[in-house]
Design an enzyme around this catalytic site. Structure first.
Site, short mmCIF file in Angstrom:
data_model
loop_
_atom_site.label_atom_id
_atom_site.label_comp_id
_atom_site.label_asym_id
_atom_site.label_seq_id
_atom_site.Cartn_x
_atom_site.Cartn_y
_atom_site.Cartn_z
N ASN A 120 0.81 -1.22 0.00
CA ASN A 120 0.00 0.00 0.00
C ASN A 120 0.84 1.27 0.00
O ASN A 120 0.40 2.30 -0.48
CB ASN A 120 -0.97 -0.01 1.19
CG ASN A 120 -0.31 -0.43 2.48
OD1 ASN A 120 0.21 -1.54 2.60
ND2 ASN A 120 -0.31 0.46 3.45
N GLN A 152 -4.94 -3.72 -2.17
CA GLN A 152 -4.45 -2.68 -3.10
C GLN A 152 -4.36 -3.17 -4.54
O GLN A 152 -4.26 -2.36 -5.46
CB GLN A 152 -3.07 -2.19 -2.65
CG GLN A 152 -3.08 -1.34 -1.41
CD GLN A 152 -3.86 -0.03 -1.55
OE1 GLN A 152 -4.14 0.43 -2.66
NE2 GLN A 152 -4.21 0.57 -0.45
N CYS A 199 1.46 7.90 12.45
CA CYS A 199 1.56 8.42 13.80
C CYS A 199 1.22 7.32 14.79
O CYS A 199 0.11 6.82 14.80
CB CYS A 199 0.56 9.56 13.99
SG CYS A 199 1.33 11.08 14.51
C1 LIG Z 1 -6.64 -0.37 3.30
C2 LIG Z 1 -5.94 -1.65 3.44
C3 LIG Z 1 -6.38 -2.64 4.32
C4 LIG Z 1 -7.55 -2.42 5.26
O1 LIG Z 1 -8.78 -2.35 4.61
P1 LIG Z 1 -10.01 -1.65 5.37
O2 LIG Z 1 -11.21 -2.00 4.55
O3 LIG Z 1 -9.73 -0.18 5.38
O4 LIG Z 1 -10.06 -2.23 6.74
C5 LIG Z 1 -5.70 -3.83 4.38
N1 LIG Z 1 -4.64 -4.05 3.60
C6 LIG Z 1 -4.18 -3.14 2.73
C7 LIG Z 1 -3.01 -3.47 1.86
C8 LIG Z 1 -4.81 -1.91 2.62
O5 LIG Z 1 -4.33 -1.00 1.77
#
Ligand SMILES: *Cc1c(COP(=O)(O)O)cnc(C)c1O
Length: 388
Positions: free
Chosen positions: A151, A179, A325
């Site tokens: 991500n 992602q 953070c």
């Molecule tokens: C955003 C994200 C998550 C979490 O997904 P949510 O629906 O926001 O809980 C998990 N893994 C990756 C790689 C992400 O980018």
């Protein structure tokens, strides 16, 4: 002031078509999908139609898909569910140092319960050494969990190859594809994956809905116990509107993917070339090719990333830093540090994650305003004076 959004890896705006598809299920179609009477029949069909749509995007069967509340829940369910179901077989889990917190913190939690976790290193490009993965597998290994695309950097992992290794050694394989889905084709019948997580809001769908692919025959202990929902695998009355929106987003992702990827590639190349020409002392993080079409993570030497983001925000531009953070203290990004970046350089890194609605004009605007901002910030850095 124009508002420009370059933070699609954090969340994506909901598409008009998706919103329109959801509205009836927030208003007139309020029946419980588990009810056998007229009020529930329409919502049951809507949930199952949406399931078909999401399954098509992954090329799986409808019995192999569990709707969840989020990508985070999918990761938790896959990892804890598999670990608990196999604890008599072994207690060892293999993952990487660069996973999303939904995976890393789930593994850390399991380690407290007596599971052993190996966190694999990545190289400067953010990639794994597959030989190191192979030698990490022991007779006690029950699960390998490696993300599809990172991500923060967009780096793509060789999921099919990792899946082959896992299969050969009889170890279950989970991938967090939150992602990747919608940005690269995913066919679970070719990937050798047992478990795969996705999320609606990273795909131009609504927040609060996700899905977990569970290959036929793979046993998981449920995370949420309740009624007979999702074939007894996840209790709780379905988030019908969310699921319908997710289904619509999946239809659109499948329909538009090729066109979309071309569009994103063009934008990203322009951005990276424009920066390279106009701003000295920068570095694009992650493998040059094995990377999502939409993600540019860039380190600016002698610059503090958070202040850079504030300066961009003042110009209406939303981007993100690699750092998160944690309880008041600013920790550098675990992903960039794992790739060998110094803490300083990690703190000077910004992620631009592009999406559907972004235009060349927006990229050009960014390329125009960025050099003076960076130059002004650097002029205040004592270190920069020496480097010039
Ligand atoms: C955003 C994200 C998550 C979490 O997904 P949510 O629906 O926001 O809980 C998990 N893994 C990756 C790689 C992400 O980018």
């Amino acid at each position: 002031m124009n508002k420009i959004y370059f933070d699609h890896n954090a969340t994506t705006p909901i598409l008009g078509e998706v919103f329109d598809a959801m509205v009836p299920y927030l208003k007139d179609q309020w029946g419980n999908p588990s009810s056998i009477h007229w009020a529930g029949r329409g919502t049951r069909k809507a949930v199952e139609d949406a399931r078909e749509s999401v399954c098509k995007l992954l090329n799986c069967q409808s019995v192999e898909l569990i709707f969840t509340s989020s990508g985070t829940e999918g990761d938790n369910h896959a990892i804890k569910g598999l670990a608990y179901a196999n604890k008599n077989k072994g207690n060892h889990i293999i993952t990487t140092k660069v996973e999303h917190p939904a995976v890393l913190n789930t593994c850390k939690h399991l380690a407290k319960e007596g599971f052993e976790v190996t966190y694999l290193d990545v190289n400067q490009d953010g990639l794994l050494d597959l030989e190191a993965l192979k030698s990490a597998i022991t007779p006690k290994t029950i699960l390998i969990t490696v993300m599809f695309a990172n991500n923060e950097t967009g780096v793509l992992f060789p999921i099919q190859e990792i899946g082959e290794i896992a299969k050969e050694r009889g170890v279950a394989f989970h991938t967090d594809a939150v992602q990747a889905v919608g940005k690269v084709p995913i066919d679970v019948t070719k990937l050798n994956v047992d478990l795969l997580t996705i999320s609606g809001h990273k795909l131009y769908g609504p927040k609060g809905v996700g899905a977990l692919f569970v290959k036929r025959g793979v046993r998981l202990v449920p995370l949420i116990h309740g009624g007979h929902h999702e074939r007894n695998r996840r209790g709780g009355t379905e988030n019908v509107a969310g699921i319908v929106g997710f289904g619509k987003a999946a239809d659109i992702a499948l329909r538009d993917m090729d066109k979309e990827v071309e569009h994103l590639k063009g934008l990203k190349e322009r951005l990276e070339r424009g920066f390279a020409e106009k701003i000295p002392h920068i570095k694009v993080n992650g493998h040059p090719d094995k990377r999502l079409a939409n993600t540019s993570n860039i380190s600016f030497e002698f610059v503090e990333g958070e202040s850079l983001l504030l300066n961009l925000d003042m110009k209406g531009i939303a981007a993100s830093s690699g750092s998160a953070c944690t309880s008041g203290s600013l920790e550098p990004s675990h992903v960039l540090v794992s790739m060998g970046l110094s803490h300083e350089l990690s703190h000077g890194s910004v992620r631009f994650s592009l999406g559907k609605s972004n235009t060349m004009e927006e990229i050009d605007y960014l390329i125009e305003i960025m050099p003076p901002i960076v130059e002004r910030m650097r002029s205040m850095s004592p270190l920069y004076a020496g480097a010039k």
